[in-house]
Design a protein around this motif. Structure first.
Motif, PDB file in Angstrom:
ATOM      1  N   THR A  87       0.759  -1.285  -0.194  1.00  0.00           N
ATOM      2  CA  THR A  87      -0.011   0.092  -0.025  1.00  0.00           C
ATOM      3  C   THR A  87       0.789   1.249  -0.031  1.00  0.00           C
ATOM      4  O   THR A  87       0.581   2.297  -0.884  1.00  0.00           O
ATOM      5  CB  THR A  87      -0.884  -0.071   1.139  1.00  0.00           C
ATOM      6  OG1 THR A  87      -1.764  -1.006   1.053  1.00  0.00           O
ATOM      7  CG2 THR A  87      -1.574   1.071   1.217  1.00  0.00           C
ATOM      8  N   ALA A  88       1.966   1.406   0.850  1.00  0.00           N
ATOM      9  CA  ALA A  88       2.716   2.479   0.942  1.00  0.00           C
ATOM     10  C   ALA A  88       3.462   2.572  -0.380  1.00  0.00           C
ATOM     11  O   ALA A  88       3.624   3.878  -1.055  1.00  0.00           O
ATOM     12  CB  ALA A  88       3.864   2.192   2.082  1.00  0.00           C
ATOM     13  N   GLU A  89       3.820   1.535  -1.166  1.00  0.00           N
ATOM     14  CA  GLU A  89       4.397   1.506  -2.586  1.00  0.00           C
ATOM     15  C   GLU A  89       3.428   2.388  -3.532  1.00  0.00           C
ATOM     16  O   GLU A  89       3.810   3.061  -4.243  1.00  0.00           O
ATOM     17  CB  GLU A  89       4.850   0.401  -2.994  1.00  0.00           C
ATOM     18  CG  GLU A  89       6.226  -0.108  -2.493  1.00  0.00           C
ATOM     19  CD  GLU A  89       6.397  -1.486  -2.958  1.00  0.00           C
ATOM     20  OE1 GLU A  89       6.242  -1.745  -4.101  1.00  0.00           O
ATOM     21  OE2 GLU A  89       6.961  -2.219  -2.470  1.00  0.00           O
ATOM     22  N   TYR A  90       2.270   1.878  -3.605  1.00  0.00           N
ATOM     23  CA  TYR A  90       1.230   2.370  -4.200  1.00  0.00           C
ATOM     24  C   TYR A  90       1.023   3.820  -4.267  1.00  0.00           C
ATOM     25  O   TYR A  90       0.976   4.420  -5.328  1.00  0.00           O
ATOM     26  CB  TYR A  90      -0.157   1.622  -4.112  1.00  0.00           C
ATOM     27  CG  TYR A  90      -1.363   2.213  -4.945  1.00  0.00           C
ATOM     28  CD1 TYR A  90      -1.546   1.932  -6.164  1.00  0.00           C
ATOM     29  CD2 TYR A  90      -2.171   3.251  -4.163  1.00  0.00           C
ATOM     30  CE1 TYR A  90      -2.376   2.180  -6.744  1.00  0.00           C
ATOM     31  CE2 TYR A  90      -3.296   3.833  -5.124  1.00  0.00           C
ATOM     32  CZ  TYR A  90      -3.348   3.309  -6.482  1.00  0.00           C
ATOM     33  OH  TYR A  90      -4.360   3.756  -7.229  1.00  0.00           O
ATOM     34  N   TYR A  91       0.941   4.368  -3.011  1.00  0.00           N
ATOM     35  CA  TYR A  91       0.650   5.707  -2.677  1.00  0.00           C
ATOM     36  C   TYR A  91       1.890   6.420  -3.138  1.00  0.00           C
ATOM     37  O   TYR A  91       1.725   7.698  -3.511  1.00  0.00           O
ATOM     38  CB  TYR A  91       0.261   6.086  -1.333  1.00  0.00           C
ATOM     39  CG  TYR A  91      -1.256   5.572  -1.071  1.00  0.00           C
ATOM     40  CD1 TYR A  91      -2.326   6.311  -1.741  1.00  0.00           C
ATOM     41  CD2 TYR A  91      -1.600   4.623  -0.263  1.00  0.00           C
ATOM     42  CE1 TYR A  91      -3.643   5.706  -1.513  1.00  0.00           C
ATOM     43  CE2 TYR A  91      -2.880   4.102  -0.005  1.00  0.00           C
ATOM     44  CZ  TYR A  91      -3.900   4.890  -0.764  1.00  0.00           C
ATOM     45  OH  TYR A  91      -5.254   4.317  -0.636  1.00  0.00           O
ATOM     46  N   THR A  92       3.150   6.165  -2.870  1.00  0.00           N
ATOM     47  CA  THR A  92       4.261   6.678  -3.061  1.00  0.00           C
ATOM     48  C   THR A  92       4.460   6.989  -4.590  1.00  0.00           C
ATOM     49  O   THR A  92       4.610   7.933  -5.024  1.00  0.00           O
ATOM     50  CB  THR A  92       5.461   5.972  -2.667  1.00  0.00           C
ATOM     51  OG1 THR A  92       5.517   5.760  -1.268  1.00  0.00           O
ATOM     52  CG2 THR A  92       6.741   6.668  -2.773  1.00  0.00           C
ATOM     53  N   ARG A  93       4.192   5.936  -5.369  1.00  0.00           N
ATOM     54  CA  ARG A  93       4.259   6.097  -7.066  1.00  0.00           C
ATOM     55  C   ARG A  93       2.854   7.193  -7.242  1.00  0.00           C
ATOM     56  O   ARG A  93       3.263   7.638  -8.374  1.00  0.00           O
ATOM     57  CB  ARG A  93       3.894   4.613  -7.540  1.00  0.00           C
ATOM     58  CG  ARG A  93       4.960   3.584  -7.380  1.00  0.00           C
ATOM     59  CD  ARG A  93       4.636   2.436  -8.514  1.00  0.00           C
ATOM     60  NE  ARG A  93       3.539   1.706  -8.198  1.00  0.00           N
ATOM     61  CZ  ARG A  93       3.446   0.939  -7.534  1.00  0.00           C
ATOM     62  NH1 ARG A  93       4.377   0.304  -6.828  1.00  0.00           N
ATOM     63  NH2 ARG A  93       1.930   0.322  -7.599  1.00  0.00           N
ATOM     64  N   ASP A 108       1.865   9.513  -5.673  1.00  0.00           N
ATOM     65  CA  ASP A 108       2.220  10.900  -5.483  1.00  0.00           C
ATOM     66  C   ASP A 108       3.282  11.374  -6.525  1.00  0.00           C
ATOM     67  O   ASP A 108       3.363  12.734  -6.506  1.00  0.00           O
ATOM     68  CB  ASP A 108       2.682  10.863  -3.880  1.00  0.00           C
ATOM     69  CG  ASP A 108       1.610  11.084  -2.863  1.00  0.00           C
ATOM     70  OD1 ASP A 108       0.322  11.021  -3.210  1.00  0.00           O
ATOM     71  OD2 ASP A 108       1.840  10.511  -1.710  1.00  0.00           O
ATOM     72  N   ASN A 109       4.230  10.500  -6.831  1.00  0.00           N
ATOM     73  CA  ASN A 109       5.147  11.005  -7.690  1.00  0.00           C
ATOM     74  C   ASN A 109       4.709  11.291  -9.157  1.00  0.00           C
ATOM     75  O   ASN A 109       5.228  12.292  -9.674  1.00  0.00           O
ATOM     76  CB  ASN A 109       6.163   9.607  -7.903  1.00  0.00           C
ATOM     77  CG  ASN A 109       7.092   9.669  -6.658  1.00  0.00           C
ATOM     78  OD1 ASN A 109       7.140  10.589  -5.866  1.00  0.00           O
ATOM     79  ND2 ASN A 109       7.599   8.432  -6.630  1.00  0.00           N
ATOM     80  N   ASP A 110       3.392  10.749  -9.235  1.00  0.00           N
ATOM     81  CA  ASP A 110       2.725  10.961 -10.638  1.00  0.00           C
ATOM     82  C   ASP A 110       2.254  11.942 -10.752  1.00  0.00           C
ATOM     83  O   ASP A 110       1.692  12.906 -11.851  1.00  0.00           O
ATOM     84  CB  ASP A 110       1.946   9.662 -10.979  1.00  0.00           C
ATOM     85  CG  ASP A 110       2.567   8.512 -11.176  1.00  0.00           C
ATOM     86  OD1 ASP A 110       3.654   8.557 -11.735  1.00  0.00           O
ATOM     87  OD2 ASP A 110       1.808   7.609 -11.285  1.00  0.00           O
ATOM     88  N   PHE A 111       1.838  12.882  -9.455  1.00  0.00           N
ATOM     89  CA  PHE A 111       1.105  13.783  -9.530  1.00  0.00           C
ATOM     90  C   PHE A 111       2.085  15.029  -8.975  1.00  0.00           C
ATOM     91  O   PHE A 111       2.728  14.899  -7.861  1.00  0.00           O
ATOM     92  CB  PHE A 111      -0.095  13.804  -8.385  1.00  0.00           C
ATOM     93  CG  PHE A 111      -0.898  15.204  -8.210  1.00  0.00           C
ATOM     94  CD1 PHE A 111      -1.608  15.744  -9.054  1.00  0.00           C
ATOM     95  CD2 PHE A 111      -0.685  15.943  -7.087  1.00  0.00           C
ATOM     96  CE1 PHE A 111      -2.722  16.489  -8.998  1.00  0.00           C
ATOM     97  CE2 PHE A 111      -1.374  17.031  -6.817  1.00  0.00           C
ATOM     98  CZ  PHE A 111      -2.503  17.334  -7.831  1.00  0.00           C
TER      99      PHE A 111
END
Length: 197
Positions: A40-46, A48-51
């Protein structure tokens, strides 16, 4: 007769089609439904990086956010100064043709007495404000009946229109259930009005 208890089927069909399209689109990313999952943390980090707001100026961010919050606020509408100063007059203006004056006065008084009891859940506030008028109803029944009013989305068009809740008849011609629903609607309107500062 203008009584309409069914939502507009065309709008539901469009919304259902859009939802199905979103759910069935060929996405290779699965949403992490379990917040305890390490991925889950990885998903949100990715995500956030896209935005990024780096391309926007501070003035543009301020302008867009003001516009966004103004559109959200418009969903709730505005409560007139009369409703804040004289709640009974506001209730009479909105519901006087449908609900007896003594019921409106009792609801206004009950709601004004709720102000110090801010630790109550919205549905409990609503039941407390109508309990004396609907004494022949069990509290559990009132809680069930009041829940959709207490937690309704305020930007839902017609949510505070009596004709969308009960048949457009005189008070004496309404069933006991319809009177209870209308009483709860009036109380919710009074609570919403009293909470707007």
């Amino acid at each position: 007769m203008s009584f309409n208890s069914q939502p507009d089927r065309d709008h539901i069909s469009v919304a259902e089609a859009e939802l199905m399209d979103c759910l069935l689109s060929s996405s290779t990313v699965n949403y992490p439904w379990n917040p305890a999952d390490p991925e889950t943390a990885e998903y949100y980090t990715r995500s956030d990086n896209d935005f990024s707001l780096d391309d926007w100026s501070d003035a543009e961010i301020g302008q867009k956010s003001q516009s966004f919050f103004a559109s959200i606020q418009s969903c709730w509408g505005t409560v007139s100064e009369e409703a804040r100063v004289n709640p009974l007059a506001a209730l009479t203006s909105k519901f006087g043709a449908r609900v007896p004056q003594q019921w409106l006065a009792q609801i206004a008084a009950n709601v004004s007495n709720l102000a110090p009891a801010g630790n109550l859940e919205p549905v409990e506030q609503l039941v407390q404000s109508v309990r004396g008028l609907l004494s022949n109803w069990e509290v559990d029944d009132l809680l069930v009946m009041a829940r959709p009013y207490a937690y309704a989305m305020r930007c839902n068009p017609g949510v505070d229109d009596p004709d969308n809740i009960v048949r457009p008849l005189e008070w004496a011609e309404l069933s006991e259930l319809e009177r209870a629903k209308l009483t709860i609607l009036v109380a919710q309107y009074a609570i919403d009005s009293s909470n707007c500062d």
